[in-house]
Write an enzyme that holds these catalytic residues in place. Structure first.
Site, PDB file in Angstrom:
ATOM      1  N   ARG A 186      20.952  -5.801  -1.549  1.00  0.00           N
ATOM      2  CA  ARG A 186      21.400  -7.068  -1.747  1.00  0.00           C
ATOM      3  C   ARG A 186      21.144  -7.539  -3.004  1.00  0.00           C
ATOM      4  O   ARG A 186      21.640  -8.400  -3.644  1.00  0.00           O
ATOM      5  CB  ARG A 186      20.452  -7.418  -0.688  1.00  0.00           C
ATOM      6  CG  ARG A 186      20.852  -7.824   0.714  1.00  0.00           C
ATOM      7  CD  ARG A 186      20.240  -8.715   1.648  1.00  0.00           C
ATOM      8  NE  ARG A 186      18.588  -8.428   1.656  1.00  0.00           N
ATOM      9  CZ  ARG A 186      18.187  -7.569   2.763  1.00  0.00           C
ATOM     10  NH1 ARG A 186      18.938  -7.090   3.457  1.00  0.00           N
ATOM     11  NH2 ARG A 186      16.963  -7.536   2.634  1.00  0.00           N
ATOM     12  N   ASP A 197       0.417   3.733   6.041  1.00  0.00           N
ATOM     13  CA  ASP A 197       0.639   3.594   4.589  1.00  0.00           C
ATOM     14  C   ASP A 197       0.300   4.527   3.695  1.00  0.00           C
ATOM     15  O   ASP A 197       1.131   5.093   3.035  1.00  0.00           O
ATOM     16  CB  ASP A 197      -0.177   2.040   4.206  1.00  0.00           C
ATOM     17  CG  ASP A 197       0.486   0.911   4.634  1.00  0.00           C
ATOM     18  OD1 ASP A 197       1.899   0.949   4.948  1.00  0.00           O
ATOM     19  OD2 ASP A 197      -0.214   0.212   4.961  1.00  0.00           O
ATOM     20  N   GLN A 255       0.852  -1.341  -0.038  1.00  0.00           N
ATOM     21  CA  GLN A 255      -0.115  -0.051  -0.018  1.00  0.00           C
ATOM     22  C   GLN A 255       0.873   1.339  -0.186  1.00  0.00           C
ATOM     23  O   GLN A 255       0.519   1.931  -0.841  1.00  0.00           O
ATOM     24  CB  GLN A 255      -0.923   0.057   1.078  1.00  0.00           C
ATOM     25  CG  GLN A 255      -1.855   1.254   1.098  1.00  0.00           C
ATOM     26  CD  GLN A 255      -2.798   1.115   2.315  1.00  0.00           C
ATOM     27  OE1 GLN A 255      -3.611   2.226   2.505  1.00  0.00           O
ATOM     28  NE2 GLN A 255      -2.992   0.201   3.066  1.00  0.00           N
ATOM     29  N   SER A 256       1.933   1.467   0.952  1.00  0.00           N
ATOM     30  CA  SER A 256       2.635   2.716   0.925  1.00  0.00           C
ATOM     31  C   SER A 256       3.173   3.037  -0.326  1.00  0.00           C
ATOM     32  O   SER A 256       2.867   4.384  -0.853  1.00  0.00           O
ATOM     33  CB  SER A 256       3.406   2.679   2.286  1.00  0.00           C
ATOM     34  OG  SER A 256       4.495   1.760   1.708  1.00  0.00           O
ATOM     35  N   ARG A 272       7.052  -9.927 -10.020  1.00  0.00           N
ATOM     36  CA  ARG A 272       7.808 -11.243 -10.211  1.00  0.00           C
ATOM     37  C   ARG A 272       6.685 -11.728 -11.067  1.00  0.00           C
ATOM     38  O   ARG A 272       5.799 -12.173 -10.807  1.00  0.00           O
ATOM     39  CB  ARG A 272       8.100 -11.891  -8.728  1.00  0.00           C
ATOM     40  CG  ARG A 272       8.949 -11.215  -8.024  1.00  0.00           C
ATOM     41  CD  ARG A 272       9.503 -12.161  -6.900  1.00  0.00           C
ATOM     42  NE  ARG A 272       8.369 -12.022  -5.914  1.00  0.00           N
ATOM     43  CZ  ARG A 272       8.592 -12.712  -4.793  1.00  0.00           C
ATOM     44  NH1 ARG A 272       9.342 -13.570  -4.369  1.00  0.00           N
ATOM     45  NH2 ARG A 272       7.527 -12.445  -3.925  1.00  0.00           N
ATOM     46  N   GLN A 305     -11.877  24.207  19.581  1.00  0.00           N
ATOM     47  CA  GLN A 305     -13.217  24.517  19.464  1.00  0.00           C
ATOM     48  C   GLN A 305     -13.816  23.285  19.857  1.00  0.00           C
ATOM     49  O   GLN A 305     -13.960  22.313  19.392  1.00  0.00           O
ATOM     50  CB  GLN A 305     -13.397  24.734  18.003  1.00  0.00           C
ATOM     51  CG  GLN A 305     -13.073  25.900  17.378  1.00  0.00           C
ATOM     52  CD  GLN A 305     -13.474  27.223  17.958  1.00  0.00           C
ATOM     53  OE1 GLN A 305     -14.439  27.167  18.630  1.00  0.00           O
ATOM     54  NE2 GLN A 305     -12.830  28.405  17.414  1.00  0.00           N
ATOM     55  N   THR A 353      14.703 -10.623 -11.814  1.00  0.00           N
ATOM     56  CA  THR A 353      15.981  -9.685 -11.514  1.00  0.00           C
ATOM     57  C   THR A 353      17.238 -10.593 -11.034  1.00  0.00           C
ATOM     58  O   THR A 353      18.331  -9.866 -10.844  1.00  0.00           O
ATOM     59  CB  THR A 353      15.703  -8.432 -10.635  1.00  0.00           C
ATOM     60  OG1 THR A 353      15.224  -9.027  -9.233  1.00  0.00           O
ATOM     61  CG2 THR A 353      14.808  -7.665 -11.199  1.00  0.00           C
ATOM     62  N   LYS A 354      17.003 -11.677 -10.574  1.00  0.00           N
ATOM     63  CA  LYS A 354      17.974 -12.567 -10.251  1.00  0.00           C
ATOM     64  C   LYS A 354      18.714 -13.226 -11.359  1.00  0.00           C
ATOM     65  O   LYS A 354      19.863 -13.573 -11.188  1.00  0.00           O
ATOM     66  CB  LYS A 354      17.635 -13.670  -9.169  1.00  0.00           C
ATOM     67  CG  LYS A 354      16.972 -13.097  -7.940  1.00  0.00           C
ATOM     68  CD  LYS A 354      16.331 -14.211  -7.115  1.00  0.00           C
ATOM     69  CE  LYS A 354      16.035 -13.735  -5.729  1.00  0.00           C
ATOM     70  NZ  LYS A 354      15.326 -14.868  -4.877  1.00  0.00           N
ATOM     71  N   LEU A 401       9.619  -9.415 -14.198  1.00  0.00           N
ATOM     72  CA  LEU A 401      11.009  -9.558 -14.572  1.00  0.00           C
ATOM     73  C   LEU A 401      11.971 -10.178 -13.464  1.00  0.00           C
ATOM     74  O   LEU A 401      11.672  -9.849 -12.216  1.00  0.00           O
ATOM     75  CB  LEU A 401      11.733  -7.866 -14.540  1.00  0.00           C
ATOM     76  CG  LEU A 401      12.924  -7.848 -15.063  1.00  0.00           C
ATOM     77  CD1 LEU A 401      13.207  -8.299 -16.358  1.00  0.00           C
ATOM     78  CD2 LEU A 401      13.417  -6.447 -14.905  1.00  0.00           C
TER      79      LEU A 401
END
Length: 415
Positions: A104, A168, A17-18, A38, A249, A74-75, A72
């Site tokens: 990493r 989030d 979410q974030s 992925r 108020q 990526t590894k 993709l």
């Protein structure tokens, strides 16, 4: 008509979410947001809280409008090469991985700068630098660590989190502002930079009035606008204030006609000083206008409980909408407690684009929240969220990859 962020390309490595809140907002303003997922899995929220088997959940669709999706690995060395090409081609990389994940993967800040010195790397993290910076954080954790929970609820009950996703979505909004500011600065500096929005910091920013009250409490030992005054003692920290207003108020949530069966038959009522005579006339207590016990704001602070009890006698004789109509004729600040059903059916919110109906190829029509920020020269058209990997070949072709190479990447499951 052009959009505010036309020509800006966002590499979206966000999930849940974030981060998606941030990149969706940028997409609404015209940025080309390329969501990297992925293969076979994608953003975890595609499958969370599903209401239709095998179809992207509302959780996902409502946070990923106006984006393109590519898959993709990526590894894989070839996948990493594609990612490097994307970094060279994009203006901003947005991520909300766990701390250290991007490093990493081999994409440290230094490596990204080598590939694209103008790249802005924007991150959501749970905490900023300090003893907790490596900790994972989710919505309710952020609300607790940012001070919201300790000051929410009633003073005789436990801390409470709010239904608003201030941890989030609130952090995503903060990060979007940081990104736009960094893009603006790049026009003069020519350089990219890192943008960090810790969730704890974002929640605290939204709780700033409570930090204000902490300092007032330390100096005076009391706060007259809190419901604890004058009957209860204050402790060392800002207490939970129930439904009292945080702006000085006096206000309260009061029952309206039908409250016995409708959990949302309530109205928020503020006894603003300027309209006090009007309040007295509406509820039939004109004697309070000149009565020394009620005539001034300071005097009324000693009698807020009986005042709101009397006002509630009046509101219970009206529906929340009838009360709204009457009170607004006298400029008395108030607001109905609107349920999600009432909001979903509100025609004015649909006309303004705050609530939007979207057609999805798998789930059909559904409602979503539109852009909360309206710009006269950059109108928002909300388009559906992408299917997993829907734009992979389109994006790779734009990066200069040929059909045969793209087919080979697919054969090798790189994409």
């Amino acid at each position: 008509m052009s959009k505010a962020l036309d020509g800006v390309r966002i590499l979206d490595f966000t999930h849940v979410q974030s981060g998606p809140t941030c990149t969706q907002l940028l997409a609404w303003f015209g940025a080309d947001v390329i969501k990297v997922e992925r293969a076979g899995e994608g953003d975890a929220t595609r499958g969370q809280l599903r209401d239709i088997p095998g179809v992207d959940s509302l959780y996902f669709t409502m946070l990923n409008h106006n984006k393109r999706s590519i898959t993709l690995d990526t590894k894989n060395p070839k996948g990493k090469e594609v990612l490097e090409t994307l970094i060279k081609d994009c203006d901003v990389l947005v991520e909300n991985f766990a701390p250290g994940a991007l490093d990493r993967m081999g994409f440290t800040w230094e490596r990204i700068q080598e590939l694209n010195p103008k790249m802005i790397v924007a991150s959501v993290k749970g905490f900023g630098p300090g003893k907790y910076e490596d900790c994972k954080v989710y919505e309710n954790v952020a609300q607790c660590a940012g001070g919201a929970a300790s000051t929410t609820g009633f003073d005789d009950g436990p801390p409470m989190v709010t239904g608003a996703q201030i941890g989030d979505s609130g952090t995503g909004l903060h990060l979007a502002l940081g990104i736009v500011s960094a893009l603006f600065q790049r026009h003069t500096s020519g350089r990219g930079q890192k943008v960090l929005a810790p969730m704890q910091d974002a929640v605290l920013n939204l709780c700033r009035v409570k930090l204000r009250d902490q300092q007032r409490l330390e100096r005076t030992g009391t706060m007259h606008e809190y419901p604890q005054y004058p009957d209860s003692k204050f402790g060392e920290a800002v207490p939970r204030a129930g439904n009292a207003s945080g702006g000085g108020q006096p206000g309260s949530i009061l029952k309206c006609k039908g409250w016995e069966t409708d959990p949302n038959a309530y109205i928020y009522f503020i006894t603003q000083g300027a309209v006090w005579p009007a309040v007295c006339k509406v509820i039939g207590e004109e004697g309070w206008i000149t009565d020394e016990a009620y005539a001034t704001p300071a005097a009324r602070l000693l009698h807020l409980k009986p005042i709101f009890a009397r006002i509630e006698q009046w509101t219970m004789s009206k529906t929340k909408f009838e009360a709204m109509d009457i009170l607004n004729q006298h400029d008395i600040p108030c607001g109905p407690i609107l349920s999600m059903k009432e909001i979903a059916e509100d025609e004015s919110l649909r006309q303004s684009g705050t609530i939007v109906e979207i057609d999805h190829p798998a789930r059909g029509k559904y409602l979503t929240v539109g852009n909360p920020i309206k710009m006269s020269d950059s109108p928002t058209e909300v388009t559906r969220s992408p299917l997993l990997g829907e734009h992979t070949e389109e994006v790779l072709a734009q990066l200069g990859y040929g059909k045969d190479y793209i087919a080979a990447l697919r054969e090798e499951k790189v994409i």
